[in-house]
Design a protein around this motif. Structure first.
Motif, PDB file in Angstrom:
ATOM      1  N   MET A 127      -1.016  10.278 -10.722  1.00  0.00           N
ATOM      2  CA  MET A 127      -1.149   9.856 -10.858  1.00  0.00           C
ATOM      3  C   MET A 127      -0.952   8.697 -11.507  1.00  0.00           C
ATOM      4  O   MET A 127      -1.442   6.987 -11.661  1.00  0.00           O
ATOM      5  CB  MET A 127      -2.748   9.661 -10.067  1.00  0.00           C
ATOM      6  N   PHE A 128      -1.226   9.209 -12.884  1.00  0.00           N
ATOM      7  CA  PHE A 128      -1.702   8.337 -13.902  1.00  0.00           C
ATOM      8  C   PHE A 128      -0.468   7.487 -14.913  1.00  0.00           C
ATOM      9  O   PHE A 128       0.036   7.121 -15.862  1.00  0.00           O
ATOM     10  CB  PHE A 128      -2.750   8.797 -14.519  1.00  0.00           C
ATOM     11  N   ASP A 129       0.825   8.233 -13.676  1.00  0.00           N
ATOM     12  CA  ASP A 129       2.089   8.200 -14.821  1.00  0.00           C
ATOM     13  C   ASP A 129       2.541   5.895 -14.606  1.00  0.00           C
ATOM     14  O   ASP A 129       3.450   6.097 -12.481  1.00  0.00           O
ATOM     15  CB  ASP A 129       3.308   9.020 -14.458  1.00  0.00           C
ATOM     16  N   PHE A 130       2.307   5.621 -15.578  1.00  0.00           N
ATOM     17  CA  PHE A 130       2.751   4.287 -15.012  1.00  0.00           C
ATOM     18  C   PHE A 130       4.389   3.858 -15.525  1.00  0.00           C
ATOM     19  O   PHE A 130       4.363   2.669 -15.698  1.00  0.00           O
ATOM     20  CB  PHE A 130       1.913   2.953 -15.114  1.00  0.00           C
ATOM     21  N   ARG A 131       4.896   4.617 -16.019  1.00  0.00           N
ATOM     22  CA  ARG A 131       5.930   4.382 -16.157  1.00  0.00           C
ATOM     23  C   ARG A 131       7.329   3.986 -16.068  1.00  0.00           C
ATOM     24  O   ARG A 131       7.034   4.823 -14.598  1.00  0.00           O
ATOM     25  CB  ARG A 131       6.807   5.704 -17.599  1.00  0.00           C
ATOM     26  N   GLY A 132       7.760   2.748 -15.981  1.00  0.00           N
ATOM     27  CA  GLY A 132       8.939   2.476 -15.452  1.00  0.00           C
ATOM     28  C   GLY A 132       8.541   1.925 -14.294  1.00  0.00           C
ATOM     29  O   GLY A 132       9.425   1.581 -13.212  1.00  0.00           O
ATOM     30  N   ARG A 133       7.588   1.367 -14.582  1.00  0.00           N
ATOM     31  CA  ARG A 133       7.011   0.202 -12.770  1.00  0.00           C
ATOM     32  C   ARG A 133       7.066  -0.939 -14.115  1.00  0.00           C
ATOM     33  O   ARG A 133       6.863  -1.504 -15.242  1.00  0.00           O
ATOM     34  CB  ARG A 133       5.585   0.212 -12.844  1.00  0.00           C
TER      35      ARG A 133
ATOM     36  N   VAL B  72      -0.252  -1.481 -16.532  1.00  0.00           N
ATOM     37  CA  VAL B  72      -1.383  -0.603 -15.868  1.00  0.00           C
ATOM     38  C   VAL B  72      -2.381  -0.973 -15.353  1.00  0.00           C
ATOM     39  O   VAL B  72      -3.137  -0.942 -14.029  1.00  0.00           O
ATOM     40  CB  VAL B  72      -3.138  -0.291 -17.232  1.00  0.00           C
ATOM     41  N   ASN B  73      -2.663  -2.733 -15.618  1.00  0.00           N
ATOM     42  CA  ASN B  73      -3.223  -3.330 -13.941  1.00  0.00           C
ATOM     43  C   ASN B  73      -2.546  -3.872 -13.444  1.00  0.00           C
ATOM     44  O   ASN B  73      -3.255  -3.477 -11.935  1.00  0.00           O
ATOM     45  CB  ASN B  73      -3.162  -4.961 -14.645  1.00  0.00           C
ATOM     46  N   ARG B  74      -1.204  -3.523 -12.501  1.00  0.00           N
ATOM     47  CA  ARG B  74      -0.724  -3.763 -11.805  1.00  0.00           C
ATOM     48  C   ARG B  74      -0.359  -3.083 -10.938  1.00  0.00           C
ATOM     49  O   ARG B  74      -0.554  -2.349 -10.190  1.00  0.00           O
ATOM     50  CB  ARG B  74       0.707  -3.979 -12.092  1.00  0.00           C
TER      51      ARG B  74
ATOM     52  N   ALA C  64      -4.079   7.230 -23.174  1.00  0.00           N
ATOM     53  CA  ALA C  64      -3.275   6.371 -23.315  1.00  0.00           C
ATOM     54  C   ALA C  64      -3.528   6.239 -25.525  1.00  0.00           C
ATOM     55  O   ALA C  64      -2.081   5.862 -26.023  1.00  0.00           O
ATOM     56  CB  ALA C  64      -2.621   5.522 -22.797  1.00  0.00           C
ATOM     57  N   GLY C  65      -4.569   6.398 -25.789  1.00  0.00           N
ATOM     58  CA  GLY C  65      -4.764   6.115 -27.541  1.00  0.00           C
ATOM     59  C   GLY C  65      -5.384   5.090 -28.091  1.00  0.00           C
ATOM     60  O   GLY C  65      -5.499   4.600 -29.105  1.00  0.00           O
ATOM     61  N   TRP C  66      -5.785   4.610 -26.960  1.00  0.00           N
ATOM     62  CA  TRP C  66      -6.535   2.806 -26.907  1.00  0.00           C
ATOM     63  C   TRP C  66      -7.701   3.638 -27.656  1.00  0.00           C
ATOM     64  O   TRP C  66      -8.634   4.231 -26.818  1.00  0.00           O
ATOM     65  CB  TRP C  66      -6.321   2.062 -26.108  1.00  0.00           C
TER      66      TRP C  66
END
Length: 207
Positions: free
Chosen positions: A1-7, A80-82, A127-129
């Motif tokens: 669910m947390f994979d936002f890569r490619g968006r 992340v927001n979108r 993600a390390g923030w």
């Protein structure tokens, strides 16, 4: 669910970032950061959330730390927001849980404003923030109703991740009245925010 890569294709990144920071170059640095007040009561939803999710509510004091706002960091915020706004479906706590107020990570894909905020905060922390720069914030929206957003504190000012807007905005551009938020040094300590007269909101109507 947390994979936002490619968006997030076709996002306006650098232009928006440096356009927002132009206030500092124009000598308006006072607008970059909200005015902090006294320590205040934490929202009951946060207190109850922490009782069930201790790992998300580290209590050990830390040195305040701001994000260096690079283009890569800006891209991450927008993604992340979108992604969270598009993935989580709005549902009130009464409809979801049968109670007036309950903060929770939206693991089933449904939630209200606090739940969007919790997920965005978790994704960025994973993600390390640094959590000292990711501050859950209570505001009053244009209707005067309570609302929660995520403030990201950076060297170029404070930016807002909001389920009511797909864009990441400077805090003064939201049209909200800022009430209180987490302290940078301790996420379980909350501080009041000075009343402001922000610019007209560009947020779209969305639960």
């Amino acid at each position: 669910m947390f994979d936002f890569r490619g968006r997030g294709k076709g996002l306006a990144l650098a232009a928006m970032l440096f356009g927002i920071s132009a206030a500092a170059q124009a000598g308006e640095g006072r607008l970059l950061y909200a005015s902090l007040g006294d320590t205040t009561r934490a929202p009951i939803g946060w207190v109850e959330f922490c009782a069930d999710n201790a790992a998300q509510c580290q209590g050990a004091p830390l040195q305040p730390r701001d994000i260096v706002m690079s283009q890569a960091a800006w891209r991450d915020l927008v993604k992340v927001n979108r992604w969270v706004n598009e993935t989580v479906k709005p549902l009130t706590d009464q409809e979801h849980w049968g109670v007036i107020e309950k903060w929770s990570l939206p693991s089933d894909g449904y939630g209200d404003c606090e739940d969007y905020v919790l997920l965005k905060r978790k994704m960025l922390m994973d993600a390390g923030w640094p959590r000292q720069a990711l501050l859950i914030t209570v505001v009053r929206d244009k209707k005067g109703e309570g609302h929660a957003v995520l403030t990201v504190k950076t060297d170029k000012g404070e930016f807002i991740l909001d389920n009511q807007n797909e864009n990441v905005l400077a805090w003064t551009e939201t049209g909200y009245r800022f009430v209180k938020r987490q302290s940078q040094s301790d996420s379980n300590v909350w501080v009041s925010l000075g009343d402001t007269k922000p610019a007209v909101s560009t947020a779209s109507a969305k639960d």
